[in-house]
Design an enzyme around this catalytic site. Sequence first.
Site, PDB file in Angstrom:
ATOM      1  N   MET A 195       0.830  -1.185   0.000  1.00  0.00           N
ATOM      2  CA  MET A 195       0.000   0.000   0.000  1.00  0.00           C
ATOM      3  C   MET A 195       0.877   1.252   0.000  1.00  0.00           C
ATOM      4  SD  MET A 195      -2.958  -1.172  -0.028  1.00  0.00           S
ATOM      5  CE  MET A 195      -3.743  -2.730   0.231  1.00  0.00           C
ATOM      6  N   PRO A 196       1.538   1.554  -1.076  1.00  0.00           N
ATOM      7  CA  PRO A 196       2.365   2.755  -1.115  1.00  0.00           C
ATOM      8  C   PRO A 196       1.539   4.035  -1.026  1.00  0.00           C
ATOM      9  CG  PRO A 196       2.907   1.268  -2.915  1.00  0.00           C
ATOM     10  CD  PRO A 196       1.648   0.774  -2.306  1.00  0.00           C
TER      11      PRO A 196
END
Length: 75
Positions: free
Chosen positions: A1-2
């Site tokens: 989940m950047p």
Amino acid sequence: MPHIQIKLIEGKTEEQKQKLAKELVKAAQNVIGYGDESFSVTIEDFTFEEWKNDVYPKNIIGRKDVLYKEPGYKM
């Protein structure tokens, strides 16, 4: 989940910010993978004085432990 967090000197248009977010996500996907749905991007505007007195000393020079590209200027 950047999550990509961008801090800018004020003055860029919403269109420029939308394009920047889109292009950063594309570049990140090419390097680290993940689908478009995994990314989020925030863009914050700062005045020059805020940049000089807060962002530069605290978030750039003061964060060398996570800084991957140093600026070519000094304040």
